[in-house]
Structure formats: structure tokens, C-alpha cells
Write a protein that holds these residues in place. Structure first.
Motif, mmCIF file in Angstrom:
data_model
loop_
_atom_site.group_PDB
_atom_site.id
_atom_site.type_symbol
_atom_site.label_atom_id
_atom_site.label_comp_id
_atom_site.label_asym_id
_atom_site.label_seq_id
_atom_site.Cartn_x
_atom_site.Cartn_y
_atom_site.Cartn_z
ATOM 1 N N ARG A 137 -49.759 -65.998 2.733
ATOM 2 C CA ARG A 137 -51.171 -66.273 2.409
ATOM 3 C C ARG A 137 -52.160 -65.565 3.345
ATOM 4 N NH1 ARG A 137 -53.467 -71.922 4.419
ATOM 5 N NH2 ARG A 137 -52.920 -71.810 6.612
ATOM 6 N N VAL A 138 -51.647 -64.978 4.447
ATOM 7 C CA VAL A 138 -52.557 -64.333 5.405
ATOM 8 C C VAL A 138 -52.863 -62.913 4.910
ATOM 9 C CG1 VAL A 138 -52.995 -63.873 7.844
ATOM 10 C CG2 VAL A 138 -51.418 -65.704 7.191
ATOM 11 N N SER A 139 -53.442 -62.854 3.719
ATOM 12 C CA SER A 139 -53.742 -61.576 3.088
ATOM 13 C C SER A 139 -55.007 -61.739 2.259
ATOM 14 C CB SER A 139 -52.538 -61.146 2.238
ATOM 15 O OG SER A 139 -52.740 -59.833 1.758
ATOM 16 N N HIS A 140 -55.239 -60.774 1.410
ATOM 17 C CA HIS A 140 -56.479 -60.782 0.631
ATOM 18 C C HIS A 140 -56.232 -59.923 -0.606
ATOM 19 C CE1 HIS A 140 -60.601 -59.629 -0.422
ATOM 20 N NE2 HIS A 140 -60.954 -60.754 0.179
ATOM 21 N N PRO A 141 -56.869 -60.248 -1.755
ATOM 22 C CA PRO A 141 -56.634 -59.449 -2.978
ATOM 23 C C PRO A 141 -56.802 -57.931 -2.771
ATOM 24 C CG PRO A 141 -57.866 -61.427 -3.508
ATOM 25 C CD PRO A 141 -57.728 -61.412 -2.015
ATOM 26 N N THR A 142 -57.632 -57.536 -1.800
ATOM 27 C CA THR A 142 -57.812 -56.112 -1.495
ATOM 28 C C THR A 142 -56.476 -55.406 -1.246
ATOM 29 O OG1 THR A 142 -59.828 -56.664 -0.392
ATOM 30 C CG2 THR A 142 -58.914 -54.553 0.203
ATOM 31 N N PHE A 143 -55.547 -56.132 -0.618
ATOM 32 C CA PHE A 143 -54.264 -55.519 -0.274
ATOM 33 C C PHE A 143 -53.246 -55.671 -1.402
ATOM 34 C CE2 PHE A 143 -56.150 -56.887 3.742
ATOM 35 C CZ PHE A 143 -56.160 -55.679 4.426
ATOM 36 N N PRO A 153 -53.062 -63.776 -2.805
ATOM 37 C CA PRO A 153 -51.867 -63.831 -1.940
ATOM 38 C C PRO A 153 -50.956 -64.991 -2.351
ATOM 39 C CG PRO A 153 -53.893 -63.827 -0.629
ATOM 40 C CD PRO A 153 -54.302 -63.975 -2.054
ATOM 41 N N ILE A 154 -49.671 -64.854 -2.076
ATOM 42 C CA ILE A 154 -48.773 -65.967 -2.384
ATOM 43 C C ILE A 154 -48.473 -66.792 -1.132
ATOM 44 C CG2 ILE A 154 -47.622 -64.940 -4.375
ATOM 45 C CD1 ILE A 154 -45.215 -64.633 -2.373
ATOM 46 N N ALA A 155 -48.115 -68.038 -1.381
ATOM 47 C CA ALA A 155 -47.738 -68.985 -0.329
ATOM 48 C C ALA A 155 -46.761 -69.958 -0.989
ATOM 49 C CB ALA A 155 -48.985 -69.708 0.170
ATOM 50 N N PRO A 156 -46.161 -70.880 -0.218
ATOM 51 C CA PRO A 156 -45.305 -71.878 -0.863
ATOM 52 C C PRO A 156 -46.095 -72.696 -1.887
ATOM 53 C CG PRO A 156 -44.993 -71.908 1.517
ATOM 54 C CD PRO A 156 -46.147 -70.986 1.248
ATOM 55 N N SER A 157 -47.324 -73.103 -1.507
ATOM 56 C CA SER A 157 -48.175 -73.905 -2.392
ATOM 57 C C SER A 157 -49.560 -73.283 -2.441
ATOM 58 C CB SER A 157 -48.311 -75.329 -1.843
ATOM 59 O OG SER A 157 -47.046 -75.899 -1.639
#
Ligand SMILES: Cc1cc2nc3c(=O)[nH]c(=O)nc-3n(C[C@H](O)[C@H](O)[C@H](O)COP(=O)(O)O)c2cc1C
Length: 349
Positions: free
Chosen positions: A106-112, A118-122
């Protein structure tokens, strides 16, 4: 008697460290726009090859594993080829080098991510600005599907195989600091109700699946794992129930012949209420019986005392290694260290 930090350390039947001072993994964000390591990075690592073991900066396992510009990858042929230049030269200088393999979750952004969340467990929301990508706030993440989880595990195994092709002595799986694997291990970010959430066994499954996939691909002796049992970075909030997840994980890791586990922290004197007022390293020493690397603000003196007192076996040093490429030489000859400043991150020396 020889200083314990300068003594050889036998990690396992394959790997012997010439001293107990490890270079901690540190993102420098100096790769090309295609995430390929540069010649300046070759020289940067070679200058530090007197470390007992170099652990490289976090290196993304796939294009969609990233949340930062110009961090290196290990999924394209060009990346493998250029990392080989690093490993050849480090080996030529009698060094050992592991590649830290990384998925930020989740430590990302749609830009990347070509516009995707971003994905995460939840599903979660991060409101903190991204480190080193100052104008971006990650915002919402979406829950990974089981199929995506399987693909990511496979990508870790491919990355580990590529690392060996690139000449690395092994890989360190980045399971710390609030990135994807760590997100599965904490209740704050894992509220799944399937096989990957809900109980300590299920919450530890993703980390163990990744370790096993890499171990089967390249041999367990060449696989290390970095962990942060306390919640402290990238907006992971600690939860009293997290300790049970890490106890389960560490008990399972005791059964696997991995190379080591490694504390992911910036200040290892910090005690955590969710870990029964222990530091992360104390907690991991209590529950894990193999090689442990301590890290987080250590001076040589403290590191020596902690190894002598059996708190950990090896110390990883981060920022002082940026300021002092010849750190080991300075230690041996009792020369003063150049103090670290954040401005040193601007250039690779
Ligand atoms: C500039 C910088 C980049 C870092 N990047 C990473 C990284 O890519 N992976 C990781 O696990 N830790 C990373 N860390 C954390 C370090 O590995 C280490 O835990 C931290 O610097 C504390 O050690 P020290 O007090 O000896 O510097 C980074 C730290 C710094 C200062």
C-alpha cells in the motif's frame, strides 16, 4: 583476544562472513528510469565491500511492486545484467552481497501503477506523504485477491532466481517497515477473513509462502528475512494481538534452514507495548533460535556489548556506512567517523 565484531562468522555451510558488521539495506533511488543499476552504483557498493555482508537497497520484484522513482528492480534482463557488474566487482574485493527484494504494497500511488490503486491485505487508507516522493499521498489501497497473492509469491521466487543469476550470494526478503509482507503481519492492515487473515497462522501465511517459494527456488541457506514485529513505520499501528502472529511466524521459521532474520528499525532501543515492553530484537531473540542481525542506531561499542551478551549475532549498520565507505577500516584503526547528514543522500559516494 580478537574484537568480536572483527571475528569471522559462519552463517551456514555455504556462507562465511569475514566480520560481523553488515551493511544495512538503504534505498538510494539512483537507478535509471527503467530501474536499472548504474555504474555509479557499482562503485558505491564496491567501496563498501569490506563489510562482512552487504545487503543492497530494496529492489522491486516487479514493475507493480514499486512506490518510488529510480529504485532498482530485478525483473528485467537489463537489471540482472547490470547487477552482475556489482556482484562481480564486490566478489573481486572478497565481499559478500545479498539483494533485498521488495514489494511495497500500500506504500505506493496510482502514478506508479498505471492508474490502479495500490494493493494491501485489506482496504486501507494512508494519509502520510510518501518518503522520497514528497508530493504524493498514497491514499486508498484495495484488498489483493487470492490470485494476485499467488502471483506475487511467484514473482518473489522469480526475483530470487534472477538474483542468483545476477551473482548475488543470497536474497533478503523485505518483510519489515510497513511494506507488503509486514502489512499481512499486523492487524491494523490485515482484516482478511480468508486463509491469509483472521488467525496468527493465517496472517503469517503470506510471509511463510514467500520464504518457502524463495527457499525452494534458490536454497534456504541463501534466504534471509527482515521483520518489524513492532508497528512503527509507514503508518502501521501496533496491536496487542500482533505478538501472537509473530510468535507463530518465528516458530515456523525455526523449522526452516534460512540464513538469518534481521530487525527492521531505525532505533533499536525502542520498546513496544504490543511486544510486552520488549524491543523488536529482544522479542525476536526470545522466539527465534537462528542467526539474528540487530539494527537501529547502533554504535560499535553497543553492538559489541550486545553480541557479547548474546542479544544478537551480527550488527547491521546503515547511515554511518553512507558517510564512511571505509567504515571497517576506520573501526580497525580507531579513526574518527565522518558524521552522517541527510544531504549525503543526494550523491552516491
Ligand atoms: C536513506 C535510507 C534508506 C533506507 N532504505 C531501506 C531499505 O531500502 N530497506 C530497508 O529494509 N531499510 C531501509 N532503511 C533502514 C536501514 O536499513 C536501517 O534500518 C536504519 O538506517 C537504522 O540503522 P542505522 O541507525 O545504522 O542507520 C533505510 C535507511 C536510510 C537512512
Amino acid at each position: 583476544m580478537k574484537d568480536i565484531l572483527l571475528k569471522e562468522y559462519k552463517l551456514n555451510n555455504m556462507l562465511i562472513l569475514k566480520n560481523r558488521i553488515v551493511m544495512a539495506p538503504m534505498t538510494r533511488a539512483k537507478a535509471t528510469d527503467e530501474l536499472v543499476p548504474t555504474d555509479a552504483m557499482v562503485e558505491y557498493y564496491v567501496r563498501r565491500s569490506s563489510a562482512g555482508l552487504i545487503i543492497t537497497e530494496g529492489t522491486v520484484i516487479s514493475e507493480d511492486a514499486s512506490g518510488y522513482n529510480n529504485v532498482p528492480g530485478i525483473f528485467s534482463e537489463a537489471q540482472v545484467k547490470h547487477w552482475k557488474k556489482v556482484t562481480d566487482k564486490v566478489h573481486h574485493h572478497n565481499g559478500l552481497i545479498f539483494l533485498q527484494i521488495w514489494h511495497v504494497g500500500r506504500v505506493s500511488h496510482p502514478t506508479f501503477l498505471k492508474g490502479k490503486l495500490p494493493i494491501a491485505p485489506s482496504e486501507t487508507e494512508m494519509t502520510q506523504r510518501l518518503h522520497r516522493s514528497e508530493n504524493l499521498i498514497p491514499g486508498k489501497s484495495r484488498a489483493a485477491s487470492v490470485q494476485e497473492i499467488q502471483e506475487i509469491i511467484e514473482n518473489y521466487a522469480i526475483a530470487a532466481t534472477n538474483a542468483i543469476k545476477a551473482g548475488f550470494d543470497g536474497v533478503e526478503i523485505h518483510g519489515a517497515n510497513g511494506y507488503l509482507i509486514d502489512q499481512f503481519l499486523h492487524h491494523h492492515t490485515n482484516r482478511r477473513q480468508d486463509n491469509y487473515g483472521g488467525t496468527p497462522e493465517n496472517m503469517a501465511r503470506f510471509a511463510l509462502d514467500v520464504v518457502r517459494a524463495c527457499g525452494e527456488a534458490i536454497g534456504y541457506e541463501r534466504v534471509g528475512l527482515r521483520l518489524s514485529p513492532g508497528g512503527y513505520l509507514n503508518q502501521i499501528v501496533g496491536d496487542a494481538r500482533d505478538a501472537e502472529v509473530f510468535k507463530f511466524l518465528l516458530a515456523e521459521l525455526n523449522k526452516l534452514p534460512i540464513a538469518y532474520i534481521h530487525t527492521g528499525n531505525f532505533d533499536d532501543s525502542q520498546k513496544f507495548s504490543e511486544l510486552n515492553q520488549m524491543t523488536m530484537t529482544e522479542f525476536m531473540r526470545k522466539h527465534y533460535h537462528g542467526t539474528l542481525i540487530g539494527c537501529g542506531g547502533y554504535s560499535f561499542k553497543q553492538a559489541r556489548e550486545n553480541i557479547e551478551n548474546n542479544l544478537f549475532d551480527l550488527v547491521a549498520i546503515g547511515r554511518p556506512f553512507i558517510a564512511n565507505p571505509d567504515l571497517i577500516d576506520r573501526y580497525i584503526h580507531e579513526k574518527p567517523l565522518v558524521p552522517y547528514h541527510n544531504a549525503m543522500l543526494d550523491t552516491l559516494y
